[in-house]
Scaffold this motif. Sequence first.
Motif, PDB file in Angstrom:
ATOM      1  N   GLU A 175      51.684  32.510  37.294  1.00 14.76           N
ATOM      2  CA  GLU A 175      52.241  31.979  38.535  1.00 14.76           C
ATOM      3  C   GLU A 175      52.683  30.533  38.346  1.00 14.76           C
ATOM      4  O   GLU A 175      52.203  29.830  37.461  1.00 14.76           O
ATOM      5  CB  GLU A 175      51.210  32.073  39.660  1.00 14.76           C
ATOM      6  CG  GLU A 175      50.590  33.453  39.838  1.00 14.76           C
ATOM      7  CD  GLU A 175      51.605  34.525  40.204  1.00 14.76           C
ATOM      8  OE1 GLU A 175      52.654  34.181  40.779  1.00 14.76           O
ATOM      9  OE2 GLU A 175      51.337  35.712  39.912  1.00 14.76           O
ATOM     10  N   ILE A 176      53.572  30.093  39.198  1.00 14.17           N
ATOM     11  CA  ILE A 176      54.142  28.748  39.091  1.00 14.17           C
ATOM     12  C   ILE A 176      53.062  27.674  39.121  1.00 14.17           C
ATOM     13  O   ILE A 176      53.083  26.720  38.337  1.00 14.17           O
ATOM     14  CB  ILE A 176      55.140  28.501  40.236  1.00 14.17           C
ATOM     15  CG1 ILE A 176      56.314  29.475  40.135  1.00 14.17           C
ATOM     16  CG2 ILE A 176      55.654  27.061  40.201  1.00 14.17           C
ATOM     17  CD1 ILE A 176      57.140  29.329  38.893  1.00 14.17           C
ATOM     18  N   THR A 177      52.088  27.830  40.009  1.00 15.60           N
ATOM     19  CA  THR A 177      51.043  26.814  40.163  1.00 15.60           C
ATOM     20  C   THR A 177      49.814  27.093  39.309  1.00 15.60           C
ATOM     21  O   THR A 177      48.844  26.343  39.372  1.00 15.60           O
ATOM     22  CB  THR A 177      50.627  26.726  41.640  1.00 15.60           C
ATOM     23  OG1 THR A 177      50.096  27.998  42.045  1.00 15.60           O
ATOM     24  CG2 THR A 177      51.813  26.373  42.519  1.00 15.60           C
ATOM     25  N   GLY A 178      49.826  28.196  38.554  1.00 14.69           N
ATOM     26  CA  GLY A 178      48.661  28.564  37.770  1.00 14.69           C
ATOM     27  C   GLY A 178      47.584  29.255  38.586  1.00 14.69           C
ATOM     28  O   GLY A 178      46.471  29.468  38.098  1.00 14.69           O
ATOM     29  N   GLY A 179      47.888  29.602  39.816  1.00 15.03           N
ATOM     30  CA  GLY A 179      46.944  30.294  40.687  1.00 15.03           C
ATOM     31  C   GLY A 179      47.693  31.129  41.707  1.00 15.03           C
ATOM     32  O   GLY A 179      48.911  31.001  41.871  1.00 15.03           O
ATOM     33  N   TYR A 180      46.966  31.961  42.447  1.00 18.97           N
ATOM     34  CA  TYR A 180      47.605  32.889  43.369  1.00 18.97           C
ATOM     35  C   TYR A 180      47.810  32.321  44.775  1.00 18.97           C
ATOM     36  O   TYR A 180      48.538  32.923  45.577  1.00 18.97           O
ATOM     37  CB  TYR A 180      46.783  34.172  43.457  1.00 18.97           C
ATOM     38  CG  TYR A 180      46.756  34.947  42.166  1.00 18.97           C
ATOM     39  CD1 TYR A 180      47.921  35.506  41.653  1.00 18.97           C
ATOM     40  CD2 TYR A 180      45.573  35.119  41.436  1.00 18.97           C
ATOM     41  CE1 TYR A 180      47.917  36.229  40.467  1.00 18.97           C
ATOM     42  CE2 TYR A 180      45.557  35.836  40.253  1.00 18.97           C
ATOM     43  CZ  TYR A 180      46.728  36.386  39.767  1.00 18.97           C
ATOM     44  OH  TYR A 180      46.716  37.094  38.586  1.00 18.97           O
ATOM     45  N   GLU A 223      42.939  36.754  34.945  1.00 21.34           N
ATOM     46  CA  GLU A 223      43.504  36.702  33.597  1.00 21.34           C
ATOM     47  C   GLU A 223      45.011  36.452  33.625  1.00 21.34           C
ATOM     48  O   GLU A 223      45.562  35.852  32.698  1.00 21.34           O
ATOM     49  CB  GLU A 223      43.218  38.013  32.852  1.00 21.34           C
ATOM     50  CG  GLU A 223      43.686  38.024  31.407  1.00 21.34           C
ATOM     51  CD  GLU A 223      43.443  39.362  30.721  1.00 21.34           C
ATOM     52  OE1 GLU A 223      43.736  39.454  29.517  1.00 21.34           O
ATOM     53  OE2 GLU A 223      42.974  40.298  31.390  1.00 21.34           O
ATOM     54  N   ALA A 224      45.654  36.877  34.685  1.00 23.22           N
ATOM     55  CA  ALA A 224      47.109  36.747  34.784  1.00 23.22           C
ATOM     56  C   ALA A 224      47.528  35.602  35.701  1.00 23.22           C
ATOM     57  O   ALA A 224      48.728  35.417  35.929  1.00 23.22           O
ATOM     58  CB  ALA A 224      47.713  38.051  35.286  1.00 23.22           C
ATOM     59  N   ALA A 225      46.589  34.816  36.197  1.00 28.41           N
ATOM     60  CA  ALA A 225      46.927  33.754  37.141  1.00 28.41           C
ATOM     61  C   ALA A 225      47.830  32.698  36.517  1.00 28.41           C
ATOM     62  O   ALA A 225      48.618  32.056  37.214  1.00 28.41           O
ATOM     63  CB  ALA A 225      45.654  33.110  37.676  1.00 28.41           C
ATOM     64  N   PHE A 226      47.758  32.521  35.194  1.00 26.72           N
ATOM     65  CA  PHE A 226      48.573  31.502  34.533  1.00 26.72           C
ATOM     66  C   PHE A 226      50.071  31.819  34.624  1.00 26.72           C
ATOM     67  O   PHE A 226      50.919  30.947  34.428  1.00 26.72           O
ATOM     68  CB  PHE A 226      48.181  31.385  33.049  1.00 26.72           C
ATOM     69  CG  PHE A 226      48.650  32.530  32.200  1.00 26.72           C
ATOM     70  CD1 PHE A 226      49.869  32.463  31.525  1.00 26.72           C
ATOM     71  CD2 PHE A 226      47.885  33.683  32.066  1.00 26.72           C
ATOM     72  CE1 PHE A 226      50.307  33.520  30.740  1.00 26.72           C
ATOM     73  CE2 PHE A 226      48.315  34.741  31.295  1.00 26.72           C
ATOM     74  CZ  PHE A 226      49.526  34.667  30.629  1.00 26.72           C
ATOM     75  N   GLY A 266      50.155  38.174  46.064  1.00 26.09           N
ATOM     76  CA  GLY A 266      48.862  38.688  46.495  1.00 26.09           C
ATOM     77  C   GLY A 266      48.494  39.971  45.781  1.00 26.09           C
ATOM     78  O   GLY A 266      47.330  40.165  45.386  1.00 26.09           O
ATOM     79  N   MET A 267      49.466  40.862  45.579  1.00 28.74           N
ATOM     80  CA  MET A 267      49.186  42.112  44.882  1.00 28.74           C
ATOM     81  C   MET A 267      48.868  41.882  43.410  1.00 28.74           C
ATOM     82  O   MET A 267      48.025  42.580  42.830  1.00 28.74           O
ATOM     83  CB  MET A 267      50.375  43.062  45.020  1.00 28.74           C
ATOM     84  CG  MET A 267      50.566  43.595  46.432  1.00 28.74           C
ATOM     85  SD  MET A 267      49.078  44.463  47.038  1.00 28.74           S
ATOM     86  CE  MET A 267      49.536  44.776  48.747  1.00 28.74           C
ATOM     87  N   ARG A 268      49.503  40.905  42.794  1.00 27.53           N
ATOM     88  CA  ARG A 268      49.149  40.578  41.399  1.00 27.53           C
ATOM     89  C   ARG A 268      47.720  40.054  41.306  1.00 27.53           C
ATOM     90  O   ARG A 268      47.004  40.336  40.339  1.00 27.53           O
ATOM     91  CB  ARG A 268      50.137  39.562  40.820  1.00 27.53           C
ATOM     92  CG  ARG A 268      51.485  40.155  40.458  1.00 27.53           C
ATOM     93  CD  ARG A 268      52.292  39.228  39.572  1.00 27.53           C
ATOM     94  NE  ARG A 268      52.716  38.023  40.268  1.00 27.53           N
ATOM     95  CZ  ARG A 268      53.848  37.900  40.948  1.00 27.53           C
ATOM     96  NH1 ARG A 268      54.677  38.935  41.029  1.00 27.53           N
ATOM     97  NH2 ARG A 268      54.158  36.767  41.545  1.00 27.53           N
ATOM     98  N   SER A 269      47.288  39.302  42.325  1.00 24.07           N
ATOM     99  CA  SER A 269      45.909  38.799  42.306  1.00 24.07           C
ATOM    100  C   SER A 269      44.910  39.948  42.376  1.00 24.07           C
ATOM    101  O   SER A 269      43.826  39.881  41.790  1.00 24.07           O
ATOM    102  CB  SER A 269      45.686  37.841  43.485  1.00 24.07           C
ATOM    103  OG  SER A 269      45.511  38.541  44.710  1.00 24.07           O
ATOM    104  N   VAL A 270      45.280  41.022  43.077  1.00 26.88           N
ATOM    105  CA  VAL A 270      44.380  42.167  43.245  1.00 26.88           C
ATOM    106  C   VAL A 270      44.304  42.993  41.973  1.00 26.88           C
ATOM    107  O   VAL A 270      43.202  43.333  41.500  1.00 26.88           O
ATOM    108  CB  VAL A 270      44.855  43.049  44.430  1.00 26.88           C
ATOM    109  CG1 VAL A 270      44.029  44.346  44.487  1.00 26.88           C
ATOM    110  CG2 VAL A 270      44.745  42.296  45.741  1.00 26.88           C
TER     111      VAL A 270
END
Length: 286
Positions: A249-254, A244-247, A235-239
């Motif tokens: 993550e394991i699923t490609g999203g937050y 731009e950085a969602a890729f 969640g903090m990475r999404s904020v």
Amino acid sequence: MSEVTVSQLDRPAPLPALRNDPRRVLRVGLARAVMETKMFFREKDQVAFVFSIAVVMLIILASIFTTQYRGTDITVSQVYVAGLIGTGITAVSFQNLGISIAVERDQGGLRRLAGTPMPPSAYFIGKVGSVLVVAVIQVAILLVLGVVLYDLQLPAAIGPWLTFTWVFLLGLAAMTMLGIAASSVPRSARSATAVITLPFVVLQFISGSFLPHTDLPDWLLNLSAIFPLKWICQGMRSVFLGQEAAFMEITGGYELGKAFLVLTAWIVGGLVLCLLTFRWKDQHAG
């Protein structure tokens, strides 16, 4: 039917009624929170230990890895800042709370409190209030370091800050519940630090506190997804890193919806664990 006299109406309420009065519980709980916070900051060693965990790790790791992440405008240092906010939240709630309550129990402090007129729930309000204050300071320190030293860009829109708020509050609440429940595991004050710190360290490595954990084996990925820390870091990475950085993550999203459900479930489950396991005196006490 007997007549009720004025003197009877003026008679003070019985002690149990006063002890459980919601207004009194809240008032005593807030006073307890102020006292707990003052006690925390008076213990200089404890303050240094709690605040230094995430800060020292950030400075060391961000000094070693300074390149941009996979061809994006995001540096590895910025990824560390976002993930280590989760570590900071966990350090001040799960780790510090679990250890401090275990020590208080072993030294007889909880047993003495249980014998006072203080409502039991006021004790926990005090602990939660103190943890909230310390967690806000911890996160503020990490964000200042991120902005000043590692060019972390704070969100300009209100949406990410709303996400930050609920991830912070739900994550802190979940880890606080688990810290209170875990405080009953150590058999003595001497073993409390080792018993509580071990799962804290393990969770950091498997939950993406340092970097998104795309290289972990599937069984560790599934294990980390059970616990709150993985979802706090995500969640903090999404904020602070954005789409731009969602890729990474394991699923490609937050998966913020899933994060909300998991953190909420841990608050409820942690509360149940606290009710089932918390004890006011050492198990060896008479």
